[in-house]
Design a protein around this motif. Structure first.
Motif, mmCIF file in Angstrom:
data_model
loop_
_atom_site.group_PDB
_atom_site.id
_atom_site.type_symbol
_atom_site.label_atom_id
_atom_site.label_comp_id
_atom_site.label_asym_id
_atom_site.label_seq_id
_atom_site.Cartn_x
_atom_site.Cartn_y
_atom_site.Cartn_z
ATOM 1 N N GLU A 110 66.708 45.546 -21.206
ATOM 2 C CA GLU A 110 66.894 45.768 -19.767
ATOM 3 C C GLU A 110 67.274 44.471 -19.048
ATOM 4 O OE1 GLU A 110 66.821 48.660 -18.337
ATOM 5 O OE2 GLU A 110 65.576 50.000 -19.535
ATOM 6 N N THR A 111 66.529 43.411 -19.317
ATOM 7 C CA THR A 111 66.779 42.157 -18.595
ATOM 8 C C THR A 111 68.084 41.511 -19.033
ATOM 9 O OG1 THR A 111 65.378 40.973 -20.201
ATOM 10 C CG2 THR A 111 64.335 41.737 -18.175
ATOM 11 N N GLU A 112 68.346 41.522 -20.338
ATOM 12 C CA GLU A 112 69.609 40.958 -20.819
ATOM 13 C C GLU A 112 70.782 41.807 -20.340
ATOM 14 O OE1 GLU A 112 71.829 40.085 -25.078
ATOM 15 O OE2 GLU A 112 69.637 39.853 -24.967
ATOM 16 N N GLY A 113 70.590 43.126 -20.307
ATOM 17 C CA GLY A 113 71.655 44.007 -19.845
ATOM 18 C C GLY A 113 72.041 43.731 -18.411
ATOM 19 N N GLU A 133 71.720 40.905 -16.815
ATOM 20 C CA GLU A 133 72.418 39.617 -16.784
ATOM 21 C C GLU A 133 73.875 39.783 -17.202
ATOM 22 O OE1 GLU A 133 71.596 36.810 -15.591
ATOM 23 O OE2 GLU A 133 69.430 37.014 -15.308
ATOM 24 N N GLN A 134 74.117 40.609 -18.218
ATOM 25 C CA GLN A 134 75.493 40.845 -18.641
ATOM 26 C C GLN A 134 76.282 41.569 -17.549
ATOM 27 O OE1 GLN A 134 76.177 42.431 -22.562
ATOM 28 N NE2 GLN A 134 74.566 41.195 -23.498
ATOM 29 N N VAL A 135 75.645 42.527 -16.893
ATOM 30 C CA VAL A 135 76.305 43.238 -15.804
ATOM 31 C C VAL A 135 76.708 42.253 -14.702
ATOM 32 C CG1 VAL A 135 75.931 44.860 -13.897
ATOM 33 C CG2 VAL A 135 75.247 45.480 -16.224
ATOM 34 N N ASP A 136 75.843 41.321 -14.398
ATOM 35 C CA ASP A 136 76.146 40.345 -13.351
ATOM 36 C C ASP A 136 77.420 39.577 -13.681
ATOM 37 O OD1 ASP A 136 75.246 38.860 -10.902
ATOM 38 O OD2 ASP A 136 75.218 37.189 -12.317
ATOM 39 N N GLN A 137 77.564 39.170 -14.930
ATOM 40 C CA GLN A 137 78.760 38.427 -15.325
ATOM 41 C C GLN A 137 79.997 39.326 -15.334
ATOM 42 O OE1 GLN A 137 80.450 36.127 -19.272
ATOM 43 N NE2 GLN A 137 78.319 35.788 -18.724
ATOM 44 N N ILE A 138 79.851 40.552 -15.821
ATOM 45 C CA ILE A 138 80.992 41.462 -15.890
ATOM 46 C C ILE A 138 81.480 41.818 -14.486
ATOM 47 C CG2 ILE A 138 81.764 43.744 -16.643
ATOM 48 C CD1 ILE A 138 79.527 43.482 -18.861
ATOM 49 N N PHE A 139 80.547 42.072 -13.576
ATOM 50 C CA PHE A 139 80.950 42.421 -12.224
ATOM 51 C C PHE A 139 81.653 41.249 -11.543
ATOM 52 C CE2 PHE A 139 79.919 42.906 -7.617
ATOM 53 C CZ PHE A 139 80.776 43.968 -7.382
ATOM 54 N N ALA A 140 81.154 40.031 -11.746
ATOM 55 C CA ALA A 140 81.827 38.851 -11.188
ATOM 56 C C ALA A 140 83.247 38.730 -11.739
ATOM 57 C CB ALA A 140 81.011 37.597 -11.498
ATOM 58 N N PHE A 141 83.399 39.059 -13.014
ATOM 59 C CA PHE A 141 84.739 39.059 -13.639
ATOM 60 C C PHE A 141 85.655 40.054 -12.934
ATOM 61 C CE2 PHE A 141 87.087 41.860 -16.565
ATOM 62 C CZ PHE A 141 88.113 41.007 -16.974
ATOM 63 N N PHE A 142 85.156 41.257 -12.670
ATOM 64 C CA PHE A 142 85.979 42.246 -11.981
ATOM 65 C C PHE A 142 86.436 41.718 -10.630
ATOM 66 C CE2 PHE A 142 84.596 45.467 -15.011
ATOM 67 C CZ PHE A 142 85.664 46.354 -15.031
ATOM 68 N N ARG A 143 85.521 41.175 -9.885
ATOM 69 C CA ARG A 143 85.851 40.708 -8.532
ATOM 70 C C ARG A 143 86.879 39.566 -8.554
ATOM 71 N NH1 ARG A 143 83.167 42.308 -3.452
ATOM 72 N NH2 ARG A 143 83.058 40.086 -3.014
ATOM 73 N N LYS A 144 86.801 38.706 -9.556
ATOM 74 C CA LYS A 144 87.654 37.518 -9.579
ATOM 75 C C LYS A 144 89.005 37.750 -10.252
ATOM 76 C CE LYS A 144 87.574 32.591 -10.821
ATOM 77 N NZ LYS A 144 86.723 31.483 -11.331
ATOM 78 N N TYR A 145 89.036 38.614 -11.266
ATOM 79 C CA TYR A 145 90.230 38.696 -12.102
ATOM 80 C C TYR A 145 90.987 40.021 -12.034
ATOM 81 C CZ TYR A 145 88.821 34.346 -14.366
ATOM 82 O OH TYR A 145 88.483 33.021 -14.603
ATOM 83 N N VAL A 146 90.308 41.125 -11.844
ATOM 84 C CA VAL A 146 90.952 42.428 -12.037
ATOM 85 C C VAL A 146 91.615 42.896 -10.753
ATOM 86 C CG1 VAL A 146 90.602 44.833 -12.723
ATOM 87 C CG2 VAL A 146 89.268 43.005 -13.817
ATOM 88 N N PRO A 147 92.927 43.140 -10.776
ATOM 89 C CA PRO A 147 93.617 43.622 -9.580
ATOM 90 C C PRO A 147 92.991 44.910 -9.053
ATOM 91 C CG PRO A 147 95.196 42.992 -11.275
ATOM 92 C CD PRO A 147 93.843 42.957 -11.918
ATOM 93 N N GLY A 148 92.784 44.955 -7.742
ATOM 94 C CA GLY A 148 92.191 46.122 -7.110
ATOM 95 C C GLY A 148 90.685 46.053 -6.971
ATOM 96 N N CYS A 149 90.072 45.017 -7.572
ATOM 97 C CA CYS A 149 88.606 44.906 -7.539
ATOM 98 C C CYS A 149 88.119 43.741 -6.692
ATOM 99 C CB CYS A 149 88.057 44.769 -8.962
ATOM 100 S SG CYS A 149 88.349 46.236 -9.977
#
Length: 459
Positions: free
Chosen positions: A290-293, A295-311
């Motif tokens: 749960e806790t590691e998951g 943390e991974q979500v936090d990094q993935i969501f930041a990736f979406f906001r910074k890199y993925v067009p439309g996000c």
């Protein structure tokens, strides 16, 4: 096990279903519709399990491998139809592949079913109430007391107001992890005993306020840039993952992103985090997941906001209230589902469902990898009744992802539509066994198949 308190038996149903996930709520509805006094216990305040608490979406395919015919019907189809009627799902017949709904994958992903988790909670409640099931939410399984013959005498439950006991004539274990079976002494395999591995866990999450046209345009620009190398799939957004890794913004052991558009055009479900070495039957291990998951979500969501067009303006709507578990126990049963039988497209005479879901083993060759084996187009296989009949416990059936199966074979039927079909079969069989006062092994499988066919199950 001896308890310090003298527990009263407060419930005596014909059929007790433990766990209200995809298999469990279908088992309870099926048992009640078959005339059994049925009780369902669920640790959450709602049904749906991985589909609701875990936010696992969409329902994977219910069609044959070529997308020509809907195979998984019965209560699954009824659930989907009810969801569609209230705007809570898109019918699989309307979902093409590759598309945003399938994470731009075709093989094994034709005709998936996007749905809203909140709508599923409501539909499940209504179906259970209409069938006359007694529901006990906020109640966990604690233990099973067995007699000298191995049959379950009492089920110990932990309610909000304390421990109590139930004395069902028949129990259906839909915990997903075979908890009741293990407590009753049924032998099992944890994960893949040959390799010592268990499929990794995933923390699903949902994002909204996405400009989906921009993601679609980015996909179209890279449509010819999907490939597989050394057991690793380079699929959606791997071109952005590579840039993020080079910039130090991506440290996860994944190379692409699983993303599925939801019912609402600006919402997407993300299936990307991968948490290795988790034992879903152990609370300490689950706590790490749960806790590691998150943390991974936090990094993935930041990736979406910074890199993925439309996000750029995307919002994190929700993470799963429980981590997604793919594999734990596989009970030992009267029959065993094998990879050879699936890939050989065998349909045994006692099959209680047919399906064409692919063998899908996450992390088989390492955290970035998977093994994915699809059936030839237009083909399917059957799952025999005996895979739900455990060794050594006559008044118990086990349904869902922990049926008697090879670890890799379970990788095909662990997904939600097959689990719902297995639940319907188990609930129907349990009602028949309770009425006839026979063991699980004594159920007339020809009569069971007739009942399932009459209830809309395709066999």
């Amino acid at each position: 096990m001896l308890y310090s308190k003298d527990l009263r038996t407060e419930y005596e149903p014909d059929v007790l279903v433990v766990g209200g996930g995809p298999a469990g709520f279908c088992a309870a509805v099926a048992a009640a519709r078959s005339g059994a006094r049925t009780m369902l216990v669920e640790k959450n305040g709602f049904c749906g399990g991985m589909a609701t608490a875990g936010l696992v979406a969409p329902f994977m395919t219910c069609y044959d491998s070529g997308g020509g015919e809907m195979l998984i019907r019965g209560l699954f189809e009824e659930t989907v139809d009810r969801l569609c009627a209230i705007g809570g799902a898109i019918h699989p017949s309307k979902v093409t592949a590759p598309s945003a709904f399938t994470s731009y994958i075709t093989v094994g992903h034709r005709n998936v079913t996007p749905f809203r988790a909140e709508a599923l909670k409501l539909v499940a409640d209504r179906m259970l109430a209409e069938a006359g099931v007694k529901i006990l939410y906020h109640t966990s399984f604690a233990d099973a007391e067995t007699g000298p013959d191995g049959r379950i005498k009492r089920i110990i439950l932990l309610r909000k107001n304390g421990l109590c006991a139930a004395e069902p004539r028949f129990t259906v274990d839909c915990t997903g992890d075979g908890d009741v079976a293990a407590a009753a002494g049924v032998p099992f395999e944890l994960g893949n005993s040959a390799t010592g591995k268990i499929q990794p866990a995933t923390m699903f999450f949902r994002i909204g306020n996405v400009d989906s046209e921009k993601i679609e345009a980015d996909y179209r620009a890279n449509i010819n840039n999907f490939y597989r190398k050394d057991g690793v799939n380079y699929r959606s957004l791997h071109w952005w993952v590579e840039k993020a890794r080079e910039a130090g913004d991506w440290t996860l052991d994944r190379v692409s992103v699983g993303l599925f558009r939801g019912v609402d055009p600006d919402e997407w479900s993300i299936n990307t985090s991968r948490i290795m070495g988790i034992d879903g039957t152990d609370s300490e291990s689950l706590t790490r997941a749960e806790t590691e998951g998150r943390e991974q979500v936090d990094q993935i969501f930041a990736f979406f906001r910074k890199y993925v067009p439309g996000c750029e303006n995307a919002k994190l709507l929700q993470t799963g209230s429980t981590v997604g578990i793919r594999e734990t126990r596989h009970i030992k049963g009267m029959k065993r589902l094998t990879v050879a039988s699936l890939l050989g497209c065998e349909t045994p005479e006692d099959s209680v469902m047919i399906a064409a879901n692919s063998v899908d083993i996450h992390g088989k060759f390492g955290p970035r990898s998977n093994e994915y084996i699809a059936l030839p187009e237009g083909k399917h296989y059957g799952v025999p009744y005996g895979t739900m009949v455990p060794e050594g416990c006559g008044n118990l059936l086990v349904s869902g992802r922990c049926i008697s199966a090879e670890s890799d074979a379970s990788g095909a039927v662990r997904v939600m539509p097959p689990c719902m079909a297995l639940g319907q079969a188990a609930g129907t069989a349990a009602a028949m066994a309770a009425a006839a006062d026979c063991s699980a092994a004594g159920v007339d499988t020809a009569a069971l198949r007739e009942r399932l066919a009459a209830a809309g199950v395709k066999l």
